[in-house]
Design a protein around this motif. Structure first.
Motif, PDB file in Angstrom:
ATOM      1  N   ARG A 297       0.858  -1.184   0.000  1.00 20.38           N
ATOM      2  CA  ARG A 297       0.000   0.000   0.000  1.00 20.38           C
ATOM      3  C   ARG A 297       0.897   1.239   0.000  1.00 20.38           C
ATOM      4  NH1 ARG A 297      -3.609   2.665   4.595  1.00 20.38           N
ATOM      5  NH2 ARG A 297      -1.695   2.466   5.770  1.00 20.38           N
ATOM      6  N   ILE A 298       0.452   2.270  -0.715  1.00 19.41           N
ATOM      7  CA  ILE A 298       1.187   3.539  -0.697  1.00 19.41           C
ATOM      8  C   ILE A 298       0.231   4.626  -0.227  1.00 19.41           C
ATOM      9  CG2 ILE A 298       2.323   5.289  -2.136  1.00 19.41           C
ATOM     10  CD1 ILE A 298       3.303   3.037  -3.929  1.00 19.41           C
ATOM     11  N   LEU A 299       0.715   5.451   0.661  1.00 21.04           N
ATOM     12  CA  LEU A 299      -0.076   6.589   1.111  1.00 21.04           C
ATOM     13  C   LEU A 299       0.656   7.847   0.667  1.00 21.04           C
ATOM     14  CD1 LEU A 299      -1.696   5.954   4.397  1.00 21.04           C
ATOM     15  CD2 LEU A 299      -1.400   8.309   3.689  1.00 21.04           C
ATOM     16  N   ILE A 300      -0.030   8.753   0.011  1.00 21.97           N
ATOM     17  CA  ILE A 300       0.644   9.996  -0.390  1.00 21.97           C
ATOM     18  C   ILE A 300       0.051  11.126   0.444  1.00 21.97           C
ATOM     19  CG2 ILE A 300       1.423  11.436  -2.298  1.00 21.97           C
ATOM     20  CD1 ILE A 300       0.643   9.338  -4.259  1.00 21.97           C
ATOM     21  N   THR A 301       0.926  11.930   1.012  1.00 22.44           N
ATOM     22  CA  THR A 301       0.440  13.015   1.862  1.00 22.44           C
ATOM     23  C   THR A 301       1.094  14.334   1.447  1.00 22.44           C
ATOM     24  OG1 THR A 301      -0.012  13.618   4.152  1.00 22.44           O
ATOM     25  CG2 THR A 301       2.136  12.618   3.734  1.00 22.44           C
ATOM     26  N   ALA A 302       0.311  15.417   1.553  1.00 24.10           N
ATOM     27  CA  ALA A 302       0.793  16.717   1.073  1.00 24.10           C
ATOM     28  C   ALA A 302      -0.232  17.785   1.453  1.00 24.10           C
ATOM     29  CB  ALA A 302       0.960  16.683  -0.445  1.00 24.10           C
ATOM     30  N   CYS A 303       0.058  19.031   1.098  1.00 20.90           N
ATOM     31  CA  CYS A 303      -0.888  20.135   1.325  1.00 20.90           C
ATOM     32  C   CYS A 303      -0.985  20.959   0.032  1.00 20.90           C
ATOM     33  CB  CYS A 303      -0.375  21.091   2.400  1.00 20.90           C
ATOM     34  SG  CYS A 303      -0.067  20.311   3.981  1.00 20.90           S
ATOM     35  N   GLY A 304      -2.081  21.675  -0.107  1.00 23.24           N
ATOM     36  CA  GLY A 304      -2.234  22.662  -1.180  1.00 23.24           C
ATOM     37  C   GLY A 304      -2.085  22.044  -2.561  1.00 23.24           C
ATOM     38  N   THR A 305      -1.354  22.740  -3.411  1.00 26.07           N
ATOM     39  CA  THR A 305      -1.135  22.277  -4.780  1.00 26.07           C
ATOM     40  C   THR A 305      -0.462  20.905  -4.795  1.00 26.07           C
ATOM     41  OG1 THR A 305      -1.109  24.459  -5.757  1.00 26.07           O
ATOM     42  CG2 THR A 305       0.236  22.806  -6.854  1.00 26.07           C
ATOM     43  N   SER A 306       0.434  20.684  -3.845  1.00 27.47           N
ATOM     44  CA  SER A 306       1.128  19.393  -3.808  1.00 27.47           C
ATOM     45  C   SER A 306       0.137  18.261  -3.549  1.00 27.47           C
ATOM     46  CB  SER A 306       2.211  19.401  -2.725  1.00 27.47           C
ATOM     47  OG  SER A 306       3.141  20.412  -2.991  1.00 27.47           O
ATOM     48  N   TRP A 307      -0.927  18.569  -2.821  1.00 25.78           N
ATOM     49  CA  TRP A 307      -1.975  17.554  -2.576  1.00 25.78           C
ATOM     50  C   TRP A 307      -2.704  17.241  -3.897  1.00 25.78           C
ATOM     51  CZ3 TRP A 307      -7.476  17.570  -2.513  1.00 25.78           C
ATOM     52  CH2 TRP A 307      -8.060  16.476  -1.866  1.00 25.78           C
ATOM     53  N   HIS A 308      -2.847  18.241  -4.732  1.00 26.44           N
ATOM     54  CA  HIS A 308      -3.483  17.983  -6.035  1.00 26.44           C
ATOM     55  C   HIS A 308      -2.607  17.082  -6.904  1.00 26.44           C
ATOM     56  CE1 HIS A 308      -5.868  21.949  -5.428  1.00 26.44           C
ATOM     57  NE2 HIS A 308      -6.388  20.932  -4.769  1.00 26.44           N
ATOM     58  N   SER A 309      -1.304  17.327  -6.875  1.00 23.63           N
ATOM     59  CA  SER A 309      -0.455  16.437  -7.682  1.00 23.63           C
ATOM     60  C   SER A 309      -0.479  15.029  -7.083  1.00 23.63           C
ATOM     61  CB  SER A 309       0.970  16.976  -7.814  1.00 23.63           C
ATOM     62  OG  SER A 309       1.641  16.877  -6.606  1.00 23.63           O
ATOM     63  N   ALA A 310      -0.630  14.946  -5.756  1.00 23.97           N
ATOM     64  CA  ALA A 310      -0.733  13.624  -5.106  1.00 23.97           C
ATOM     65  C   ALA A 310      -1.933  12.855  -5.667  1.00 23.97           C
ATOM     66  CB  ALA A 310      -0.865  13.793  -3.597  1.00 23.97           C
ATOM     67  N   LEU A 311      -3.045  13.576  -5.893  1.00 25.52           N
ATOM     68  CA  LEU A 311      -4.237  12.903  -6.436  1.00 25.52           C
ATOM     69  C   LEU A 311      -3.970  12.359  -7.837  1.00 25.52           C
ATOM     70  CD1 LEU A 311      -7.080  15.371  -5.353  1.00 25.52           C
ATOM     71  CD2 LEU A 311      -6.557  13.156  -4.347  1.00 25.52           C
ATOM     72  N   VAL A 312      -3.234  13.135  -8.634  1.00 24.94           N
ATOM     73  CA  VAL A 312      -2.865  12.634  -9.964  1.00 24.94           C
ATOM     74  C   VAL A 312      -1.978  11.396  -9.785  1.00 24.94           C
ATOM     75  CG1 VAL A 312      -1.737  13.162 -12.163  1.00 24.94           C
ATOM     76  CG2 VAL A 312      -2.989  14.966 -10.967  1.00 24.94           C
ATOM     77  N   GLY A 313      -1.054  11.494  -8.827  1.00 25.35           N
ATOM     78  CA  GLY A 313      -0.133  10.385  -8.559  1.00 25.35           C
ATOM     79  C   GLY A 313      -0.873   9.112  -8.171  1.00 25.35           C
ATOM     80  N   GLU A 314      -1.942   9.262  -7.409  1.00 21.18           N
ATOM     81  CA  GLU A 314      -2.732   8.096  -6.998  1.00 21.18           C
ATOM     82  C   GLU A 314      -3.224   7.336  -8.242  1.00 21.18           C
ATOM     83  OE1 GLU A 314      -6.386   9.174  -5.034  1.00 21.18           O
ATOM     84  OE2 GLU A 314      -6.919   7.102  -4.633  1.00 21.18           O
ATOM     85  N   TYR A 315      -3.797   8.096  -9.181  1.00 20.22           N
ATOM     86  CA  TYR A 315      -4.342   7.455 -10.380  1.00 20.22           C
ATOM     87  C   TYR A 315      -3.215   6.817 -11.202  1.00 20.22           C
ATOM     88  CZ  TYR A 315      -8.913   9.777  -9.670  1.00 20.22           C
ATOM     89  OH  TYR A 315     -10.116  10.189  -9.174  1.00 20.22           O
ATOM     90  N   ILE A 316      -2.088   7.535 -11.305  1.00 27.89           N
ATOM     91  CA  ILE A 316      -0.989   7.025 -12.138  1.00 27.89           C
ATOM     92  C   ILE A 316      -0.415   5.738 -11.533  1.00 27.89           C
ATOM     93  CG2 ILE A 316       1.378   7.461 -12.947  1.00 27.89           C
ATOM     94  CD1 ILE A 316       0.724  10.412 -13.180  1.00 27.89           C
ATOM     95  N   ILE A 317      -0.113   5.774 -10.242  1.00 31.26           N
ATOM     96  CA  ILE A 317       0.566   4.618  -9.626  1.00 31.26           C
ATOM     97  C   ILE A 317      -0.365   3.404  -9.589  1.00 31.26           C
ATOM     98  CG2 ILE A 317       1.671   3.757  -7.512  1.00 31.26           C
ATOM     99  CD1 ILE A 317       2.731   6.621  -7.064  1.00 31.26           C
ATOM    100  N   GLU A 318      -1.634   3.651  -9.247  1.00 31.13           N
ATOM    101  CA  GLU A 318      -2.560   2.507  -9.231  1.00 31.13           C
ATOM    102  C   GLU A 318      -2.657   1.892 -10.623  1.00 31.13           C
ATOM    103  OE1 GLU A 318      -6.307   3.370  -7.339  1.00 31.13           O
ATOM    104  OE2 GLU A 318      -5.382   3.133  -5.357  1.00 31.13           O
ATOM    105  N   ASN A 319      -2.717   2.746 -11.631  1.00 34.03           N
ATOM    106  CA  ASN A 319      -2.849   2.250 -12.994  1.00 34.03           C
ATOM    107  C   ASN A 319      -1.597   1.474 -13.433  1.00 34.03           C
ATOM    108  OD1 ASN A 319      -3.113   1.872 -15.719  1.00 34.03           O
ATOM    109  ND2 ASN A 319      -3.727   3.953 -16.208  1.00 34.03           N
ATOM    110  N   LEU A 320      -0.425   2.073 -13.222  1.00 35.71           N
ATOM    111  CA  LEU A 320       0.791   1.445 -13.759  1.00 35.71           C
ATOM    112  C   LEU A 320       1.291   0.294 -12.899  1.00 35.71           C
ATOM    113  CD1 LEU A 320       2.920   4.501 -14.981  1.00 35.71           C
ATOM    114  CD2 LEU A 320       1.310   3.094 -16.263  1.00 35.71           C
ATOM    115  N   ALA A 321       1.150   0.424 -11.565  1.00 34.00           N
ATOM    116  CA  ALA A 321       1.774  -0.573 -10.692  1.00 34.00           C
ATOM    117  C   ALA A 321       0.760  -1.470  -9.990  1.00 34.00           C
ATOM    118  CB  ALA A 321       2.652   0.147  -9.659  1.00 34.00           C
ATOM    119  N   GLN A 322      -0.523  -1.104 -10.094  1.00 35.32           N
ATOM    120  CA  GLN A 322      -1.568  -1.915  -9.444  1.00 35.32           C
ATOM    121  C   GLN A 322      -1.317  -2.098  -7.943  1.00 35.32           C
ATOM    122  OE1 GLN A 322      -4.553  -3.310 -11.075  1.00 35.32           O
ATOM    123  NE2 GLN A 322      -3.875  -1.538 -12.246  1.00 35.32           N
ATOM    124  N   ILE A 323      -0.794  -1.026  -7.334  1.00 34.36           N
ATOM    125  CA  ILE A 323      -0.641  -1.016  -5.870  1.00 34.36           C
ATOM    126  C   ILE A 323      -1.693  -0.038  -5.340  1.00 34.36           C
ATOM    127  CG2 ILE A 323       0.904  -0.448  -3.930  1.00 34.36           C
ATOM    128  CD1 ILE A 323       3.256  -0.879  -5.810  1.00 34.36           C
TER     129      ILE A 323
END
Ligand code: G6P
Length: 610
Positions: A297-323
């Motif tokens: 499991r991966i947890l991404i944590t951040a604030c503000g704009t960095s939190w928005h990029s984290a949301l993009v990261g969630e979709y990317i990592i789940e898609n590519l790595a299925q974690i």
């Protein structure tokens, strides 16, 4: 959040301090002040407002002094007026301090000091520290000891510089939770919250650690813990150049940083993306390779704009790595009992590397035995130094308070991590190559969008009377909707909300009338048709539709009042392109409305308080 600077050396100090403050003004601009040691007394000049206001009051010819401290404030305790501005003095005006952080036990300390007869002038927690140091000096007659004792009594955080008439050739600096960088020059030392205030003097720096003090004299410097144990520090080299922290002909840092994105995106993947192999090389993750391989499991944590990029990261990592990936605001993460296991990976994303909540989330992660990985821009920052492994985004200094280039570079690094993990698992080489090739195209594609800035400016002008905006997107573009709305709010003070497009039906649709501009990110992907249906729902209620659409999509002109086309790429990289017109739109809108783009009201670039 608050910028502080102190200088001791061989040059006249007043100009150096003001220049240092200007370089750090992005950290706060509620008030500014300087204390200069001159003819055996401390001359303090301070003023509410920006550094430019202070500058009008400082007559450089008046001071030959070569030692002083200065501060630019983002108010926490006490309104931003002249009295609450830093520097603050002790009761006898023999000691002056500048402080970044919060003294949490200031109320009880203040009460005790008042009972002992010490007096106060301001409402700030920082003045309590100044008076406490003064009170302790009265007892021990040694500045270093007085500061050390005081720092052992205070709770909370500090970046601190102390100047005194008692020991006139000395500055004492200290750090706990707020950054302090010590520049080591030729016959001069300059200590500041940020290397940007130092680079004009030297590239050689030391990053102070928490609970560490630096004692600077004309002959040298010493570092110690606040428990009086000597420390040794590695000297680092500042990596950026002076030009990178100047506007280079642009009217604002924000516009400069938007236009830097073709280069900054390229810098983020340079030397890491092995496009022809469909793979990546991430040296910064070597230490965590085993943990990453077995991560459940991966947890991404951040604030503000960095939190928005984290949301993009969630979709990317789940898609590519299925974690499985979860994203959480750092401010929530730190205060709830998030279950974390040794096999979990926590990725902390932060442009500044100093955001207090994100840093606390990293500490919490390590405390619970999980692996912390940083995605950070500022080299040597607290988050970069406290994580187990990490990847710098290499976007160069970001000065505009509204984050732009950091967002696109963060997504770049998240895509690299997605590829890295994906190729460790089931992602095929051909898919890796396809994504790698798309990534190589992105800098030119950003350039193409930037070439349309006049078109975007003209469109923004049409909406300057709108007081509300809705931003809608789905899938990878949902976080872009959030980011577009945030940019609009931050710098133009227009209310804007980002939503997943389909969720509009569950509330925001009630707001739509012919005065409501709705920005759709409607690029051609597998849910394009669904987004078109959402556009129709807005049109049916006479909302004004602005669409960010894929080049070649001529049909969309049937549904949208305004269309900005962006080049085609793989869906996971679309956010990097789709956000550019939204950054420009917010920028031009704010300029048109006469707002201070680089220093929006009440905001600060680096939020080092909770
Ligand atoms: C502040 C800044 C934002 C930034 C956020 C998180 O609110 O104004 O631009 O996104 O902090 O900062 P970080 O440095 O952790 O990315």
């Amino acid at each position: 959040m608050c910028g502080i600077v102190g200088y001791i050396g061989n040059q006249k100090v007043s100009g150096i301090l003001l220049n240092g403050l200007k370089r750090m003004e992005y950290r706060g601009y509620d008030s500014a002040g300087v204390s200069i040691l001159t003819d055996g007394s401390i001359e303090t000049i301070k003023k509410s407002g920006k550094v430019a206001q202070l500058e009008k009051l400082v007559d450089h010819t008046q001071f030959d002094s070569t030692i002083g401290i200065a501060h630019t404030r983002w108010a926490t305790h006490g309104e931003p007026n002249d009295i609450n501005a830093h520097p603050h003095h002790d009761s006898s005006n023999k000691i002056s301090i500048v402080h970044n952080g919060i003294i949490e036990n200031y109320a009880i300390l203040k009460k005790n000091l008042i009972e002992k007869g010490y007096t106060f002038r301001s409402d700030t927690d920082s003045e309590v520290l100044a008076v406490l140091i003064g009170a302790l000096y009265d007892r021990v007659k040694n500045m270093e000891e007085a500061v050390r004792y005081a720092l052992n009594e205070v709770e909370g955080t500090y970046g601190l510089c102390v100047l005194s008439v008692y020991e006139p050739d000395k500055i004492i600096a200290a750090r706990r939770g707020s950054p302090m960088v010590l520049g080591i020059g030729e016959g001069e030392y300059i200590v500041a919250s940020d290397a940007a205030a130092i680079i004009q003097h030297t590239r050689q720096v030391i990053y102070l650690s928490d609970n560490e003090m630096a004692i600077l004299t004309r002959d040298g410097y010493e570092t110690k813990t606040i428990k009086n144990e000597k420390t040794t520090n590695t000297i680092h080299e500042i990596e950026f150049d002076l030009e990178q922290i100047e506007k280079a002909g642009f009217p604002h840092f924000m516009l400069k940083e938007i236009f830097e994105q073709p280069d900054t995106f390229r810098d983020s993947f340079r030397g890491r993306l092995l496009a022809d192999k469909g793979n990546v090389k991430l040296g910064g993750l070597t230490q965590a390779e085993e943990q990453l391989r077995k991560a459940k499991r991966i947890l991404i944590t951040a604030c503000g704009t960095s939190w928005h990029s984290a949301l993009v990261g969630e979709y990317i990592i789940e898609n590519l790595a299925q974690i499985p990936v979860e994203v959480e605001y750092a401010s929530e993460f730190r205060y709830r009992n998030t279950p974390l296991y040794p096999d979990d990976i926590v990725i902390a994303i932060s442009q500044s590397g100093e955001t207090a909540d994100t840093l606390a989330a990293v500490y919490e992660t390590k405390q619970k035995g999980a692996t912390a990985i940083g995605i950070v821009n500022v080299v040597g920052s607290s988050i970069a130094r406290s994580t187990d492994a990490g990847i710098y985004i290499h976007a160069g200094p970001e000065i505009g308070v509204a984050s732009t280039k950091a967002f696109t570079s963060q997504i770049c690094v998240l895509a690299l991590i997605g590829l890295y993990l994906g190729r460790m698992k089931n992602l095929s080489q051909s898919d890796g190559k396809r994504i790698g090739a798309a990534m190589l195209e992105i800098p030119n594609q950003i350039e193409q969008i930037l070439n349309k800035s006049d078109e975007i400016k003209a469109m923004a002008k049409k909406f300057t009377k709108s007081r509300n905006f809705l931003y809608l997107g789905r899938g990878y573009n949902f976080p872009v909707a959030l980011e577009g709305a945030l940019k609009m709010k931050e710098i133009s003070y227009i209310h804007a909300e980002g939503y997943p497009a389909a969720e509009m039906k569950h509330g925001p649709i009630a707001l739509i009338d012919d005065n409501m501009p709705v920005v759709f990110i409607a690029t051609k992907d597998e849910i394009y048709e669904k987004v078109i249906s959402n556009i129709q729902e807005v049109r049916a209620r006479r909302g004004k539709v602005i669409a960010i659409a894929s080049e070649g999509d001529n049909d969309i002109t049937n549904y949208a009042d305004h269309v900005i086309y962006i080049p085609n790429t793989v869906p996971m990289l679309t956010p990097v392109l789709a956000v550019i017109p939204l950054q420009l739109m917010a920028y031009y809108m704010a300029v048109e409305l006469g707002c201070n783009v680089d220093q929006p009201r009440n905001l600060a670039k680096s939020v080092t308080v909770e």
